[in-house]
Enzyme design. Structure first.
Site, mmCIF file in Angstrom:
data_model
loop_
_atom_site.group_PDB
_atom_site.id
_atom_site.type_symbol
_atom_site.label_atom_id
_atom_site.label_comp_id
_atom_site.label_asym_id
_atom_site.label_seq_id
_atom_site.Cartn_x
_atom_site.Cartn_y
_atom_site.Cartn_z
ATOM 1 N N ASP A 166 8.595 5.819 4.618
ATOM 2 C CA ASP A 166 8.042 5.541 5.550
ATOM 3 C C ASP A 166 7.998 3.861 6.338
ATOM 4 O O ASP A 166 6.903 2.958 6.107
ATOM 5 C CB ASP A 166 6.325 5.152 4.993
ATOM 6 C CG ASP A 166 5.167 5.422 5.284
ATOM 7 O OD1 ASP A 166 4.921 6.074 7.042
ATOM 8 O OD2 ASP A 166 4.041 5.415 5.086
ATOM 9 N N LYS A 168 -4.515 -3.916 -4.685
ATOM 10 C CA LYS A 168 -4.394 -2.173 -3.987
ATOM 11 C C LYS A 168 -5.307 -1.769 -5.350
ATOM 12 O O LYS A 168 -4.430 -1.096 -6.304
ATOM 13 C CB LYS A 168 -2.840 -1.971 -3.710
ATOM 14 C CG LYS A 168 -3.064 -0.501 -3.004
ATOM 15 C CD LYS A 168 -1.340 -0.025 -3.207
ATOM 16 C CE LYS A 168 -1.797 1.696 -1.456
ATOM 17 N NZ LYS A 168 -0.701 1.605 -2.023
ATOM 18 N N ILE A 174 -9.210 -6.797 2.167
ATOM 19 C CA ILE A 174 -8.716 -6.963 3.448
ATOM 20 C C ILE A 174 -8.721 -6.054 4.140
ATOM 21 O O ILE A 174 -7.619 -6.240 5.116
ATOM 22 C CB ILE A 174 -8.077 -8.578 3.288
ATOM 23 C CG1 ILE A 174 -6.941 -7.767 2.498
ATOM 24 C CG2 ILE A 174 -8.541 -9.397 2.400
ATOM 25 C CD1 ILE A 174 -5.795 -8.442 1.889
ATOM 26 N N GLY A 175 -8.205 -4.693 3.845
ATOM 27 C CA GLY A 175 -8.190 -3.720 4.315
ATOM 28 C C GLY A 175 -8.559 -2.176 3.266
ATOM 29 O O GLY A 175 -8.664 -2.460 2.711
ATOM 30 N N HIS A 176 -7.921 -1.234 4.104
ATOM 31 C CA HIS A 176 -8.352 0.340 3.174
ATOM 32 C C HIS A 176 -7.721 1.194 4.159
ATOM 33 O O HIS A 176 -7.922 1.394 4.893
ATOM 34 C CB HIS A 176 -10.058 0.447 2.837
ATOM 35 C CG HIS A 176 -10.853 -0.024 3.997
ATOM 36 N ND1 HIS A 176 -11.756 -0.488 4.873
ATOM 37 C CD2 HIS A 176 -11.182 1.630 4.980
ATOM 38 C CE1 HIS A 176 -12.205 -0.096 5.833
ATOM 39 N NE2 HIS A 176 -12.456 0.910 6.238
ATOM 40 N N GLY A 177 -7.713 2.272 3.335
ATOM 41 C CA GLY A 177 -7.171 3.882 4.353
ATOM 42 C C GLY A 177 -7.466 4.404 3.263
ATOM 43 O O GLY A 177 -8.086 4.949 2.350
#
Length: 1001
Positions: free
Chosen positions: A151, A57, A34-37
């Site tokens: 952050d 994660k 569903i997401g990545h970085g």
């Protein structure tokens, strides 16, 4: 964890306890990305045993910088294990598999930034207040445990189905406060984080700054400076004033809250606990404000996804029935609609890529596979609809409680068999059923766009990542150097302390040895004095015995001589009867014998007095000699102690100079290293900026080339449009001509019809010729105008870009100049502080030396005073005893060293101080030389002769007896004692009152 340990190693028990040993692939099922970085990828999955929906994660720690990646993973796991709060993401565990860490957490619907992306407008003030209040509660919890998030932004503030606000993404968090690392997302960074390595440390107030920027982001859809290059934004934040809310529609409470969060000086910035008492978050608001916002967002997401679905389905149907031409037309229309809906975000361009480097799963781009080619329209439509469902749900989501027991395969397996006439209602129901399996506030277009941005902006993201890595590396180098110099300083200080302790121990041993030596010398001297006194008595007694024997022999001779003289006198006088002569002779003999007996008794008495007097004199002299010896020993001991203290102070001063030199050398080394790192950092920043400028210019040139290439197509389209307009005009004129002809034919006679038709034909031909000329003119004007407009637009874009890049370069130069000036000011301040610290330490050392010298002088004076007082008491007691025994102090002191040495050969060693007075500076006053031993005493008996001589001798002896009587001795002793006491008192008082150091050399 030491940096030298291998990545993934679990040999350390503390590290091994952070991870579960189970196989995560067996524990979790239905993983969907569903997401990545930059860290890895985020998946939602189901717990195989509880069917609970979780977020996973995945972070790889292999490849380049594996140790650094592993340490970041360990740090994040430690951080998550330490926190447990309703406003922070719930941690469920971490697993290791094939050099990848599986970090399992709870699901949330999405982030606050997703709200902005869906609604395409800022949030309301009460909604911002509710989100800020929840984030502040989480921050207050972190800061109370000395933790820093580092952050904070809308993308890292998640929302749950019940409207709970949660902080997420602790990959940049710090376990210690204060900290000094360069981490975070540029646009949200506090100034002290940007200047961390240059100006020192920071604390949890950096999160307060980031929260203020987040408030502006929620109120204006973007953080300040978001249209600027990320690196330029850093320079701008570091040296310019704090941003503020631009619109005037916000309340004063909100404005004051943001202004207080964005105070430039950290000391002026409130803490998270103080902000919880701010009126902005305490104002009354509906409890369901976030729940309502989430529900509206979910409805909007559903409508947007349905709209996209219908558009795609329409395109597919039109492609199947109308052909490619219609498809092109529809694509153009859809592009126009798409620009209207998403143009705000796309206009940011490549500048938007930086925040995606460290955002949480809810705001990170998703990875969705491309659609496979379909063999027919139906299969293609089915694939699109099915894959669309995955895309629209590709987010960090939370499972509804009533939907936990859903089927294993949530995606639809059946589709309508005939695409030409699908039952629209059933198709919508199928779509809604797929959507309702998971609740989300993220649209499919957002996921797709984030995927594209993540792929396109990898270069800029890598540049920022490298810059952060360089800053961290510089910080590590500086800290390593400081630790090395600190260890060197500690070692040097320890060595100096050891040298000083060794010297003190040596001095103590020398002093102890000297004291023992003095004790042995005094014991030896006391024994020597006792032996000398005994020998002295024996010597006098032997002399007196010899003198007595000589005296007795002399008396015998004198008796015989006198007897003979008397006999001769009697023989000469014949007239005296013999009996009378015998009686007179007997009487004379008896008188002479009586006189001799008296003389012998007087001699024995004088010898006894002389022996007592000389022994008393000897004892007094030995007492004074012992006192002098004690003074010499004390003088030597005090001089030794003074010398040792001087040497110790000299060593302390040398050590101070050595420490001072080392401190200045260390400071110079650190400042030199800092200057080199700043220079390297500035070179890297300049290189990055120049590369960024080249990339922007290259992208603009590429864009212009594409525009030039597409210009013929655009011109053709414009020409076709003009041609179509001309055709429409021709058709209109033709219809008008026909209508006019019919009208004229109806109204004119038949014989004129031919002329009318001819005239109308000529008029039509003339107007068509004019229209053709206008058409050619329009085409030519359009071609020239479009070419000129394109050139002007491209030139304007080039000028704008050059100005923007020049401003960013000037901003970088100004920032670097400011950093250099601040570094120079910091170096001067450090040197000044070190000089002050060294000067203060030198002053304290000199004060300590002065105090020790004063204490030593006081001790010296006290030792001398106590010694003199004790010796004075001993002399006074001795003189008092002498007075009691009948000896005068003046007589006891009246012995010449010549007589002393002549009468007692062994006594020459005691005549080194003839007067018995004090040494060069202090001692006992002593009377004149004593009388010689063994010689006839003044006033003693004369040799036997006439009786008159005997009488004279007796009288003189009596005079001697009177002079040596106890009364005379007592009077003399009292006078001498008074003078001696005055002299002693004056000497000690003057020495103590002066307070000066007395010399013994």
């Amino acid at each position: 964890m030491p940096s030298t340990s291998r990545a993934g190693s679990l040999k350390d028990q503390d590290i091994a306890e952070l991870f579960f040993r189970d196989d995560p692939e067996k524990l979790f099922s239905d993983l969907r990305e569903i997401g990545h970085g930059s860290f890895g990828a985020v998946y939602f999955a189901h717990d195989a045993s509880t069917r609970e929906v979780v977020a996973i994660k995945k972070m790889s720690y292999s490849g380049k910088q594996s140790n650094e990646k592993w340490q970041d993973i360990v740090k994040e796991v430690k951080f998550l294990q330490r926190i447990k709060h309703p406003n922070s993401i719930e941690y469920k565990g971490c697993y290791l598999r094939e050099h990848t860490a599986w970090l399992v957490m709870e699901y949330c619907l999405g982030s606050a930034s997703d709200l902005l992306e869906v609604h395409k407008k800022p949030l309301q003030e009460i909604e911002i207040a509710a989100i800020t209040h929840g984030a502040l509660q989480g921050l207050a919890y972190l800061h109370s445990h000395n933790l820093i998030h580092r952050d904070i932004k809308a993308g890292n503030i998640l929302l749950t189905e019940p409207g709970q606000v949660k902080l997420a993404d602790f990959g940049s968090a710090s376990i210690a406060s204060p900290a000094n690392s360069f981490v975070g997302t540029p646009y949200w960074m506090a100034p002290e984080v940007i200047l961390a390595m240059d100006e020192g440390q920071y604390d949890g107030k950096v999160d307060v700054w980031s929260l203020g920027i987040t408030c502006i982001e929620l109120a204006e859809r973007k953080p300040p400076l978001f249209n600027m290059n990320a690196m330029s934004a850093l320079y701008h934040i570091a040296q310019n004033e704090s941003p503020t809310l631009q619109s005037n529609e916000w309340s004063d409470f909100f404005r004051n809250f943001v202004d207080s969060c964005l105070q430039k000086i950290p000391q002026d910035r409130p803490t998270s606990d103080e902000l919880l008492k701010n009126m902005f978050v305490l104002l009354e608001r509906p409890e369901t404000v976030l729940i309502d916002l989430i529900q509206r967002t979910k409805d909007a997401v559903r409508e947007l996804d349905n709209l996209q679905y219908r558009k795609m389905k329409k395109l597919l149907f039109q492609e199947a029935h109308n052909g490619p031409a219609v498809e092109t037309h529809e694509e153009e229309e859809e592009q126009e609609h798409g620009v209207g809906r998403t143009g705000t975000v796309n206009s940011i361009g490549s500048n938007q890529s930086i925040p995606s480097m460290s955002i949480s799963a809810s705001s990170q781009s998703s990875s969705v596979t491309s659609l496979p080619d379909a063999s027919d329209d139906k299969s293609e439509l089915d694939m699109m609809e099915g894959d669309h469902t995955v895309m629209s749900n590709s987010s960090v989501i939370h499972l509804k409680p009533e939907e936990e027991n859903y089927p294993e395969e949530p995606e639809p397996r059946t589709r309508p068999s005939e695409p030409h006439s699908p039952p629209q209602v059933s198709r919508h129901k199928s779509h809604y059923r797929n959507r309702e399996h998971f609740a989300t506030i993220r649209t499919a277009s957002l996921v797709t766009r984030q995927i594209q941005e993540h792929e396109q902006d990898s270069e800029l993201r890598e540049q920022m990542s490298g810059y952060k890595r360089m800053r961290r590396q510089h910080q590590k180098q500086l800290m390593a150097l400081e630790n090395k110099l600190k260890a060197e300083m500690d070692e040097h200080r320890l060595r100096l302390d050891k040298d000083l302790e060794t010297q003190r121990n040596n001095f103590s041993a020398e002093m102890e040895k000297l004291v023992k030596k003095h004790q042995a010398a005094m014991e030896k001297e006391l024994k020597s004095i006792a032996n000398d006194e005994k020998k002295f008595q024996q010597h006098i007694q032997a002399q007196q015995k010899k003198e007595l024997n000589n005296f007795l022999e002399s008396q015998k001779r004198e008796y015989k001589l006198r007897k003979e003289q008397l006999k001769e006198e009697l023989n000469e006088n014949q007239s005296t009867p013999k009996k009378e002569k015998q009686e007179w002779l007997s009487k004379q003999k008896e008188n002479f014998q009586h006189f001799q007996a008296e003389e012998e008794a007087n001699l024995l008495r004088r010898q006894r007095q002389y022996l007592d007097l000389e022994c008393r004199r000897f004892k007094r002299r030995m007492l004074l000699n012992r006192h002098n010896s004690e003074q010499d020993l004390v003088r030597e001991e005090l001089n030794k102690r003074q010398t040792q203290k001087d040497l110790e102070h000299a060593m302390l001063l040398r050590q101070h100079e050595s420490m001072q030199e080392l401190e200045f050398r260390h400071l110079n080394t650190i400042q030199k290293m800092r200057c080199e790192l700043i220079k390297l950092q500035h070179q890297t920043e300049l290189t990055n900026q120049l590369e960024y400028n080249k990339r922007r210019e290259r992208e603009l040139r590429r864009k212009h080339v594409m525009e030039v290439r597409q210009q013929p197509k655009s011109l053709k389209s414009k020409e076709l449009q003009i041609k179509k307009q001309f055709q429409d005009t021709c058709k209109i004129q033709t219809r008008q001509y026909k209508a006019l002809r019919n009208h004229l034919l109806d109204t004119t006679p038949k014989n004129e019809h031919k002329a009318v038709l001819k005239r109308l034909k000529e008029e039509q031909t003339r107007k068509l010729a004019i229209l053709a000329e206008q058409y050619d003119h329009s085409i030519n004007e359009m071609l020239s105008t479009q070419a000129l407009r394109l050139d002007e637009a491209q030139e304007a874009e080039c000028q704008v870009l050059k100005m923007q890049l020049q401003q960013e370069l000037e901003l970088l130069n100004a920032y670097q100049s400011k950093i250099k000036m601040q570094a120079e000011a910091q170096h001067e301040r450090e040197i000044h502080e070190l000089e002050q610290r060294v000067s203060l330490h030198r002053g304290l050392l000199e004060q300590k030396i002065e105090e020790e010298m004063l204490a030593l002088q006081n001790e010296r004076t006290e030792r001398i005073r106590s010694l003199l007082e004790r010796q004075a008491r001993e002399i006074e007691a001795f003189d008092s005893e002498s007075m009691r025994l009948g000896f005068s102090n003046m007589i006891l002191s009246n012995l010449s060293p010549e007589a002393f040495s002549h009468s007692y050969p062994g006594a020459s060693g005691w005549s080194h101080n003839p007067t018995g007075g004090p040494g060069p500076h202090w001692g006992h006053p002593m009377a004149g030389p004593p009388q010689a031993w063994g010689h006839p005493m003044q006033g003693g008996p004369q040799p036997w002769g006439h009786p008159s001589g005997s009488v004279q001798g007796v009288s003189r002896g009596s005079t001697m007896g009177v002079r040596n009587s106890p009364q005379a001795l007592r009077r003399t002793a009292s006078g001498g004692q008074t003078e001696q006491g005055m002299s002693r008192s004056t000497s000690v008082t003057s020495q103590i009152s002066n307070g000066s150091r007395m010399s013994y050399t």
